[in-house]
Design a protein around this motif. Sequence first.
Motif, mmCIF file in Angstrom:
data_model
loop_
_atom_site.group_PDB
_atom_site.id
_atom_site.type_symbol
_atom_site.label_atom_id
_atom_site.label_comp_id
_atom_site.label_asym_id
_atom_site.label_seq_id
_atom_site.Cartn_x
_atom_site.Cartn_y
_atom_site.Cartn_z
ATOM 1 N N GLU A 53 0.503 -1.106 0.158
ATOM 2 C CA GLU A 53 0.001 0.160 -0.105
ATOM 3 C C GLU A 53 0.813 1.383 -0.068
ATOM 4 N N ASP A 54 2.036 1.239 0.810
ATOM 5 C CA ASP A 54 2.894 2.704 0.808
ATOM 6 C C ASP A 54 4.069 2.191 0.114
ATOM 7 N N HIS A 55 4.362 1.135 -0.653
ATOM 8 C CA HIS A 55 5.769 1.062 -1.018
ATOM 9 C C HIS A 55 5.663 0.514 -2.635
ATOM 10 N N LEU A 56 6.551 0.950 -3.589
ATOM 11 C CA LEU A 56 6.791 0.449 -4.920
ATOM 12 C C LEU A 56 8.174 0.348 -5.217
ATOM 13 N N ASP A 57 8.578 -0.954 -5.508
ATOM 14 C CA ASP A 57 10.105 -1.108 -6.063
ATOM 15 C C ASP A 57 9.631 -0.920 -7.571
ATOM 16 N N LYS A 58 9.811 -0.010 -8.049
ATOM 17 C CA LYS A 58 9.525 0.346 -9.647
ATOM 18 C C LYS A 58 10.735 -0.372 -10.413
ATOM 19 N N GLU A 59 11.673 -0.292 -10.107
ATOM 20 C CA GLU A 59 12.895 -0.974 -10.791
ATOM 21 C C GLU A 59 12.946 -2.342 -11.059
ATOM 22 N N SER A 60 12.513 -3.143 -9.792
ATOM 23 C CA SER A 60 12.425 -4.459 -9.994
ATOM 24 C C SER A 60 11.229 -4.868 -10.531
ATOM 25 N N LEU A 61 10.102 -4.087 -10.607
ATOM 26 C CA LEU A 61 8.854 -4.477 -11.391
ATOM 27 C C LEU A 61 9.142 -4.258 -12.918
ATOM 28 N N ILE A 62 9.726 -3.385 -13.238
ATOM 29 C CA ILE A 62 10.276 -3.210 -14.607
ATOM 30 C C ILE A 62 11.037 -4.354 -15.110
ATOM 31 N N LYS A 63 12.045 -4.560 -14.387
ATOM 32 C CA LYS A 63 13.209 -5.728 -14.689
ATOM 33 C C LYS A 63 12.053 -6.995 -14.903
ATOM 34 N N ALA A 64 11.082 -7.058 -14.069
ATOM 35 C CA ALA A 64 10.416 -8.568 -14.110
ATOM 36 C C ALA A 64 9.318 -8.620 -15.112
ATOM 37 N N LEU A 65 8.972 -7.187 -15.931
ATOM 38 C CA LEU A 65 7.924 -7.335 -16.754
ATOM 39 C C LEU A 65 7.735 -8.333 -17.558
ATOM 40 N N PRO A 66 9.160 -8.739 -18.276
ATOM 41 C CA PRO A 66 9.130 -9.766 -19.655
ATOM 42 C C PRO A 66 8.850 -11.218 -19.030
ATOM 43 N N THR A 67 8.829 -11.501 -17.685
ATOM 44 C CA THR A 67 8.461 -12.729 -17.167
ATOM 45 C C THR A 67 6.993 -12.791 -16.915
ATOM 46 N N ILE A 68 6.133 -11.734 -16.966
ATOM 47 C CA ILE A 68 4.788 -11.724 -16.775
ATOM 48 C C ILE A 68 4.091 -12.028 -18.147
ATOM 49 N N ASP A 69 3.104 -13.083 -18.045
ATOM 50 C CA ASP A 69 2.527 -13.578 -18.945
ATOM 51 C C ASP A 69 1.125 -13.412 -18.973
ATOM 52 N N LEU A 70 0.277 -12.741 -19.591
ATOM 53 C CA LEU A 70 -1.047 -12.486 -19.185
ATOM 54 C C LEU A 70 -1.815 -13.045 -20.378
ATOM 55 N N GLN A 71 -2.905 -13.731 -20.347
ATOM 56 C CA GLN A 71 -3.876 -14.249 -21.322
ATOM 57 C C GLN A 71 -5.130 -14.293 -20.837
ATOM 58 N N PHE A 72 -6.156 -14.145 -21.708
ATOM 59 C CA PHE A 72 -7.542 -14.259 -21.465
ATOM 60 C C PHE A 72 -7.973 -15.604 -21.968
ATOM 61 N N HIS A 73 -8.650 -16.400 -21.032
ATOM 62 C CA HIS A 73 -9.303 -17.534 -21.681
ATOM 63 C C HIS A 73 -10.597 -17.783 -21.426
ATOM 64 N N PHE A 74 -11.603 -17.700 -22.553
ATOM 65 C CA PHE A 74 -13.149 -17.566 -22.441
ATOM 66 C C PHE A 74 -13.479 -18.861 -21.722
ATOM 67 N N ASN A 75 -14.427 -18.437 -20.690
ATOM 68 C CA ASN A 75 -15.158 -19.251 -19.775
ATOM 69 C C ASN A 75 -16.547 -19.598 -20.528
ATOM 70 N N GLU A 76 -16.959 -20.556 -21.125
ATOM 71 C CA GLU A 76 -18.293 -20.682 -21.847
ATOM 72 C C GLU A 76 -19.181 -20.851 -20.589
ATOM 73 N N LYS A 77 -19.111 -21.398 -19.504
ATOM 74 C CA LYS A 77 -19.978 -21.243 -18.370
ATOM 75 C C LYS A 77 -20.337 -19.902 -18.150
ATOM 76 N N LEU A 78 -19.390 -19.173 -17.765
ATOM 77 C CA LEU A 78 -19.483 -17.671 -17.454
ATOM 78 C C LEU A 78 -19.731 -16.752 -18.471
ATOM 79 N N GLY A 79 -19.593 -16.955 -19.707
ATOM 80 C CA GLY A 79 -19.883 -16.102 -20.492
ATOM 81 C C GLY A 79 -18.821 -14.846 -20.954
ATOM 82 N N PHE A 80 -17.719 -15.002 -20.159
ATOM 83 C CA PHE A 80 -16.728 -13.925 -20.392
ATOM 84 C C PHE A 80 -15.366 -14.724 -20.229
ATOM 85 N N ALA A 81 -14.385 -13.555 -20.656
ATOM 86 C CA ALA A 81 -12.825 -14.485 -20.745
ATOM 87 C C ALA A 81 -11.981 -14.082 -19.143
#
Length: 227
Positions: A53-81
């Motif tokens: 809440e009161d701290h951000l290690d911006k440098e480490s976050l930026i360095k880690a960005l290439p390892t963060i993979d985000l995907q949307f998968h559609f859930n038929e039952k819920l009707g959204f990804a």
Amino acid sequence: MKKITIAIDGFSSTGKSTLAKQLAKHLGYVYVDTGAMYRAVTFYAMQNAYVSEDHLDKESLIKALPTIDLQFHFNEKLGFAEMYLNGTNVENEIRTLDVSRCVSQVAEVSEVRAKLVASQQNMGKNKAIVMDGRDIGTVVFPDAELKIFMNSSAQTRAERRYNELIEKGQHVTYDEVLENVQERDYIDTHREDSPLVKADDAIEINNSTLNKEEQFDLVLKLVEERV
Ligand code: DC
């Protein structure tokens, strides 16, 4: 029928995703919740102690960005990804008040925004998409055929978010939800990179007085004028 891009921006808990889901279902379009992407990056950063809440290690976050993979998968039952972070479904984890309390700090980081905006533009390259967020009509798709900007009072929005969280079994008070809504409004509108502003050509909807159906009918008419 012509395929278009629909950009829905606005303050938190204005019902953007409800409207976007209704439109996507009706039109057979893809729906992308870009807030979920910022929330997933935030959840990752929290797990790795890059943000609290009161701290951000911006440098480490930026360095880690290439390892963060985000995907949307559609859930038929819920009707959204649903949102997947590095292969794991994080749909529930990203919707907590704890994540809401840290997300604005993460969303201020230009490198985070650049990564997510590029991915969003790629998802929308063939049109037939409804995307909601804060900068869709201004930055992600400035040429979108239809831009909606949603607003309602902070109290109405906090009540909506509070009910959603209680329904999910989370232990929160109305006052802390209201405080979070107001704090995020402030940070979202005052950040340097891509602040939340209404695009000049966006149509503003204040849904304090409109119900879900009235709002949907109004926007559907705007869509029909454009397809
Ligand atoms: O829509 P939401 O409340 O789930 O979004 C969470 C946060 O992510 C919001 O406080 C601001 C940020 N956000 C952003 O900066 N840009 C977007 N396009 C979407 C969300």
